[in-house]
Design an enzyme around this catalytic site. Structure first.
Site, short mmCIF file in Angstrom:
data_model
loop_
_atom_site.label_atom_id
_atom_site.label_comp_id
_atom_site.label_asym_id
_atom_site.label_seq_id
_atom_site.Cartn_x
_atom_site.Cartn_y
_atom_site.Cartn_z
N CYS A 1 2.89 0.54 -5.98
CA CYS A 1 4.12 0.59 -5.18
C CYS A 1 4.73 1.99 -5.23
O CYS A 1 4.14 2.92 -4.71
CB CYS A 1 5.08 -0.50 -5.62
SG CYS A 1 6.39 -0.81 -4.43
N GLU B 1 0.94 -6.51 -11.39
CA GLU B 1 1.65 -6.91 -12.62
C GLU B 1 2.59 -8.09 -12.37
O GLU B 1 3.04 -8.73 -13.30
CB GLU B 1 2.40 -5.70 -13.22
CG GLU B 1 3.74 -5.37 -12.60
CD GLU B 1 3.64 -4.67 -11.25
OE1 GLU B 1 2.51 -4.49 -10.74
OE2 GLU B 1 4.69 -4.32 -10.69
N HIS C 1 1.72 -5.60 -5.94
CA HIS C 1 2.05 -5.54 -7.37
C HIS C 1 1.15 -6.46 -8.21
O HIS C 1 1.48 -7.65 -8.37
CB HIS C 1 3.50 -6.00 -7.57
CG HIS C 1 4.51 -5.01 -7.15
ND1 HIS C 1 5.02 -4.05 -8.00
CD2 HIS C 1 5.13 -4.81 -5.97
CE1 HIS C 1 5.92 -3.31 -7.36
NE2 HIS C 1 6.00 -3.75 -6.12
#
Lengths: 228, 83
Positions: free
Chosen positions: A88, A207, A205
């Protein structure tokens, strides 16, 4: 000496740094937050440039952090083969710093978009995608206002020829369509490789799709296992 | 040394989509204005001292190359005037 720790770089305005550490630790991978002014630790096992709004997105998203001294160190370890992943805002920083090709700019919608998307794995022989098969569809969340991948037309052709497109936005069946392109990215590109296949950036993303409790799926685990 | 102001104008390359400009145009049209197109640009005014206008322009040019513009998506112009 054996390298043991993934360095997650925190800039002023990073906000996915703790998420990245927690996701990596969930996978049993040692990781620590590194304040950018402190520089990288000696011999990191990997580097994550996390999401957020470094320097308030002043000038352009990622422009300021890309010119900070720690990024010269990131370029050095990347060139030496250490896995480096920008997510990002980290992808914006990576492209602004020349770590990866192209640019991420204002979404076609001109809005910040927070959505779940599908991405097709364009090549499964990189550290970030070896958990997947070529053409596999992974589900990941996005959250960005400036994620539209842009690159000159001739340069885009080069990237395709060099097999440096890592992920493309697609529908649930793996079809790369305009309707499945959340932000107007050229070629539906969601992630690209740097000079080496151990260097990658992407707007989605991983994560945020690693801890099972978050109910965003766990496809992100496959990417983060690059650091295992 | 002479005091100059270098004006660096950074705009998207022709053909690169500018969603913010499109929305701005739509808002103007909603206000009742008649217009054919609208382009936006960033303008930086850099005050600096240099040996010559050429030297001032060269320095501003390098600023644009290294930070103010992103060559992947931007074109830029530099104009120098005495301050």
């Amino acid at each position: 000496m054996a390298a043991v720790t993934v360095a997650v770089i925190r800039f002023g305005g990073s906000n996915c740094d703790r998420d990245a550490v927690r996701a990596l630790e969930h996978l049993g991978i040692d990781a620590e937050i590194v304040w950018h002014e402190d520089g990288l630790p000696a011999d990191p096992s990997g580097v994550v440039i996390p999401g957020g709004f470094s320097y308030g997105d002043y000038l352009r998203a990622g422009a300021m952090a890309a010119r900070s001294p720690v990024m010269a160190e990131v370029h050095e370890v990347a060139a030496a083969g250490t896995p480096v992943l920008g997510v990002c805002n980290g992808a914006q920083i990576g492209s602004e710093s020349g770590l990866t090709p192209g640019a991420f700019t204002t979404n076609r919608s001109a809005r910040f978009q927070c959505e779940h998307v599908h991405c097709r794995v364009e090549r499964a022989d990189t550290p970030f995608t070896r958990a997947f098969d070529d053409g596999e569809v992974v589900a990941l969340p996005i959250a960005h206002g400036e994620g539209r991948f842009e690159v000159e037309d001739d340069r885009y052709g080069d990237l395709v020829d060099e097999d440096r497109i890592l992920f493309r936005y697609c529908d649930a069946d793996g079809e790369v369509t305009d309707a499945a392109n959340p932000n107007g990215s050229k070629g539906n590109v969601a992630g690209v490789l740097g000079e080496r296949e151990s260097v990658a950036v992407l707007m989605p993303h991983p994560e945020r799709a690693t801890l099972p409790d978050l109910h965003a799926g766990t496809d992100g685990q496959g990417l983060l296992r690059a650091f295992a | 040394m002479t005091a100059y102001t270098a004006v660096v104008t950074v705009r998207l390359k022709h053909g690169v989509l500018d969603p913010e400009a499109e929305r701005t145009q739509e808002a103007l049209e909603r206000l009742g204005f008649d217009l054919a197109d609208l382009r936006s640009a960033d303008r930086f005014e850099v005050d600096l001292d240099a040996e010559s206008a050429e030297a001032a322009a060269d320095r501003a040019d390098e600023m644009a190359e290294r930070l103010l513009a992103n060559p992947t998506i931007h074109d830029y112009t530099v104009e120098v005037e005495e301050r």
